[in-house]
Scaffold this motif. Sequence first.
Motif, short mmCIF file in Angstrom:
data_model
loop_
_atom_site.label_atom_id
_atom_site.label_comp_id
_atom_site.label_asym_id
_atom_site.label_seq_id
_atom_site.Cartn_x
_atom_site.Cartn_y
_atom_site.Cartn_z
N SER A 187 16.64 -10.18 53.21
CA SER A 187 16.95 -9.08 54.29
C SER A 187 16.61 -9.67 55.70
O SER A 187 17.48 -9.60 56.61
N THR A 205 16.65 -4.12 53.03
CA THR A 205 18.05 -4.15 52.26
C THR A 205 18.52 -2.65 52.36
O THR A 205 19.95 -2.40 52.32
N ASP A 206 17.62 -1.36 51.98
CA ASP A 206 18.17 -0.41 51.89
C ASP A 206 18.78 0.19 53.24
O ASP A 206 19.66 1.07 53.23
N GLN A 208 19.98 -1.68 55.62
CA GLN A 208 21.22 -2.59 55.95
C GLN A 208 22.45 -1.78 54.99
O GLN A 208 23.44 -2.00 55.50
N GLU A 209 22.36 -1.50 53.71
CA GLU A 209 23.16 -1.07 52.97
C GLU A 209 23.86 0.25 53.52
O GLU A 209 24.91 0.29 53.07
N LYS A 210 23.33 1.01 54.46
CA LYS A 210 23.95 1.89 55.02
C LYS A 210 24.97 1.88 55.96
O LYS A 210 25.57 2.73 56.35
N PHE A 227 24.95 -6.14 47.84
CA PHE A 227 23.78 -5.48 47.51
C PHE A 227 23.40 -5.11 46.24
O PHE A 227 24.16 -4.85 45.52
N VAL A 232 19.82 -8.36 48.92
CA VAL A 232 21.19 -8.63 49.48
C VAL A 232 21.52 -10.23 49.50
O VAL A 232 20.38 -11.01 49.85
N ALA A 273 26.30 -2.15 46.10
CA ALA A 273 27.32 -1.92 47.11
C ALA A 273 27.77 -3.35 47.53
O ALA A 273 27.18 -4.45 47.52
N TYR A 274 28.98 -3.32 48.38
CA TYR A 274 29.90 -4.33 48.87
C TYR A 274 30.08 -3.93 50.38
O TYR A 274 30.79 -2.89 50.44
N ARG A 275 29.42 -4.64 51.26
CA ARG A 275 29.63 -4.10 52.58
C ARG A 275 30.17 -5.06 53.61
O ARG A 275 29.87 -6.25 53.34
#
Length: 277
Positions: A187, A205-206, A208-210, A227, A232, A273-275
Amino acid sequence: MSRDARVTPARGDLAARVLEGVVPALAYGDPQARVAVVPAAPLRRAPDLEAEQLDQLLFGEIFEVLDEQGGFAWGQARGDGYVGFVESAALAPAHGLPTHRVAAIRTYAFAQPSIKTRASGPYSINALVRIEAREGRFAKAAGGGWFVEEHLAPIGRFQSDPAAVAEQFLGAPYLWGGRESLGLDCSGLTQQALLACGQAYPRDTDQQEKLGQAVEPGDLRRGDLVFWKGHVAMMLDAERIIHANAHHMATAIEPLSQTRARYVAAGVGEPTAYRRP
């Protein structure tokens, strides 16, 4: 509503005054701004040199101090909001705003405007400096030395390709809680790559994932983030990723399919997730 302790400057005996009436504490205080005066200062879970490193302050970044004892300051990093303990000797009173950031992956500062004089550093990309003098190709930073100005960029001038920034970290050792060019975690890599391009991202990471926009696995492109639980990576193209990881113990490039297979085999599972930042 529960608050994220990682970014909430509060403990049982003391909290930031802005939290009075919101978070219970025995006392509330006004933070004092200090600036990091070393190339990278560990932010630790406890006031102990052996305590876990949670984050790092880079040179020139602000730390809001609420308490100080035993050689450690407790407070909050202004940049990404992380709360913890930093050695007091790594901090100094903050005076003035930065004028430039380090734009090279890493650079040195010199005692005089000459590459033949004593060097300090290295200072990593996104470190902050306030220029107070110039001589030839050199710029003098307040509280630091003379930098080659080509390695600096004015505040507000950013790079345009986060993946290209991430590629500059290739081979950097994996370091838990790291954000510097000499060592960083997954991260930390995405955070610093995006920050160099003007996008402020949180530390873990958690968190950033939002953020960002959800994308489908079949629509991945350069700069997108992938993620897993606790990890990440950044896409370099539709198939390859770059990530700081404990498998290679370094920042490495590999096919996304290869990483997915390894994580499934290890019990981590498929991406969560993919962001698109």
